[in-house]
Motif scaffolding. Structure first.
Motif, short mmCIF file in Angstrom:
data_model
loop_
_atom_site.label_atom_id
_atom_site.label_comp_id
_atom_site.label_asym_id
_atom_site.label_seq_id
_atom_site.Cartn_x
_atom_site.Cartn_y
_atom_site.Cartn_z
N UNK A 252 0.77 -1.16 0.12
CA UNK A 252 -0.07 0.10 -0.02
C UNK A 252 1.06 1.30 0.02
N UNK A 253 1.98 1.41 0.92
CA UNK A 253 2.78 2.43 0.98
C UNK A 253 3.41 2.55 -0.43
N UNK A 343 -3.39 3.36 4.82
CA UNK A 343 -3.66 4.57 5.36
C UNK A 343 -4.20 4.69 6.71
N UNK A 344 -5.30 3.52 6.80
CA UNK A 344 -5.89 3.57 8.00
C UNK A 344 -4.99 3.00 9.15
N UNK A 345 -4.12 2.14 8.76
CA UNK A 345 -3.10 1.67 9.81
C UNK A 345 -2.13 2.92 10.30
N UNK A 346 -1.87 3.45 9.29
CA UNK A 346 -0.67 4.68 9.64
C UNK A 346 -1.47 5.92 10.11
N UNK A 352 1.35 8.01 12.55
CA UNK A 352 2.56 8.54 11.82
C UNK A 352 2.57 8.56 10.28
N UNK A 353 3.09 9.89 9.77
CA UNK A 353 3.20 10.02 8.32
C UNK A 353 4.53 9.19 7.78
#
Length: 402
Positions: A252-253, A343-346, A352-353
């Motif tokens: 995803x990243x 996105x939900x996990x981070x 954290x970004x």
């Protein structure tokens, strides 16, 4: 007095000879046969070796706390020579030596107490840090000595290990040097979206000084085998390990940042549930920041072109535009799922970004960034993020169902 051509030549030759005497050469160097070349190092929570326990029983040695165990992977020309003589079938091509203490430099110096060859770090390839240690100590403290050392290779790559880091520097394959194996594995990024762009120690120094959160490749080990398995989340404020992204979340990243060089997406046809595998030929992503009053939001536009590499849909004709459209939609849906979950996990769990949203805000709205940068990770966890995915199948192979 006018000098002849021969006299001028004689003076030049004489001057050249005299200059040779002023050259000292490598007067302080060591022959390569007299060195232990460090190619890898692993840091773990302190755990004494058998010989270190024996020394403590005798109440000898320096006074030191057993905080960090450092394992050095060494190769020497003597090892290489024995390998060539014995055919490399049984002889290991490396030696691992561990030292435990509270000073990285002291542990390096204590190598001279267990080996007759001076340690040289100019060929260092990898540094691996165990997860327990990375949660306990900030990376800038752990690596301070290496960042100061001019002899240490700045291209040395950084990894985090979920488990004992020293185990990643072990191999059961004859002739294989584990540090070289790890260093080479990052070159497979063109085959998978689950491999991060490599981070060298010099790049890590910049990330640590910036105060931004970031990712390091996670590597796991078992019985001499290793695998890249997701990524470690390093929190910018503490410079410590915050947690891990699994392999799908790392995918995803990669889609969010658009930094993937290759890989695949596995999805299922909405009509038949048949398996479809999309192979990535190119990938790009653009993050755009939007500011309205005090409200910040982001839009991520992701585009990719590739080929239909595997098709388990019996009724799917690869030459049919209708089926290809379904395959594109199926792939887009899977990419959206990966991105949404990451996105939900981070944002919600780790807060954290690690995908560079703050950097886009800094570039596009510098005045706003100055107001929020101090607590950016907290602000990031609350901003809306929207995303669009466009997949285009440009190639579907030489054959298809009729």
């Amino acid at each position: 007095m006018k000098l002849s051509h021969n006299n001028i030549r004689f003076l030049l030759v004489s001057l050249s000879v005299l200059l040779l005497f002023s050259l000292t050469g490598c007067w302080s160097s060591h022959e390569i046969e007299e060195l232990s070349l460090g190619v890898g190092v692993a840091f773990d929570i302190g755990k004494k070796s058998t010989i270190e326990k024996k020394i403590n029983e005798q109440d000898e040695g320096y006074s030191k706390k057993d905080q960090i165990t450092t394992t050095y992977q060494l190769i020497t020309s003597q090892l290489a020579s024995s390998m060539s003589k014995e055919g490399g079938s049984q002889q290991q091509s490396y030696v691992n030596i561990s030292e435990t203490g509270d000073s990285i430099l002291q542990e390096v110096r204590e190598l001279s107490l267990v080996t007759d060859l001076p340690f040289n770090a100019s060929h260092m390839k990898v540094i691996v840090i165990g997860d327990k240690l990375a949660r306990s100590y900030s990376l800038d403290r752990l690596l301070d000595q290496y960042l100061r050392d001019n002899d240490f290779r700045p291209s040395c790559l950084m990894f985090i290990s979920k488990g004992r880091a020293r185990n990643t520097l072990v191999s059961k394959k004859a002739g294989e040097v584990p540090a070289f194996r790890l260093f080479g594995m990052v070159d497979n990024a063109y085959r998978s979206t689950r491999i991060l762009p490599p981070i060298s120690i010099i790049k890590l120094d910049g990330k640590l000084k910036s105060g931004s959160s970031f990712l390091l490749q996670n590597v796991i080990s078992e019985n001499g085998e290793v695998k890249f398995a997701g990524a470690a989340v390093i929190k910018g404020k503490t410079k410590k390990l915050r947690g891990f992204l699994n392999e799908e979340e790392l995918e995803g990243i990669t889609w969010i940042t658009g930094k993937g060089k290759g890989g695949l997406v596995k999805s299922f046809d909405k009509q038949t549930s048949g398996l479809i595998v999309y192979e990535i030929a190119s990938m790009k992503s653009k993050i755009t920041s939007h500011v309205k009053g005090n409200n910040i939001s982001f839009v991520v536009n992701i585009e990719s072109e590739g080929r239909l590499s595997e098709n388990w849909v019996v009724s799917g004709n690869s030459f049919d535009n209708t089926f290809l459209k379904r395959a594109e939609e199926s792939t887009e849906k899977e990419v959206k799922r990966l991105v949404d979950h990451t996105i939900k996990k981070t944002q919600k769990e780790y807060r954290v970004d690690v995908a560079g949203f703050g950097n886009r805000l800094r570039i596009e709205h510098p005045k706003v960034w100055e107001k929020v940068k101090k607590d950016w990770d907290q602000t990031f966890s609350e901003v809306p993020i929207y995303y669009n995915v466009k997949i285009t199948i440009k190639d579907y192979g030489a054959s298809g169902h009729k």
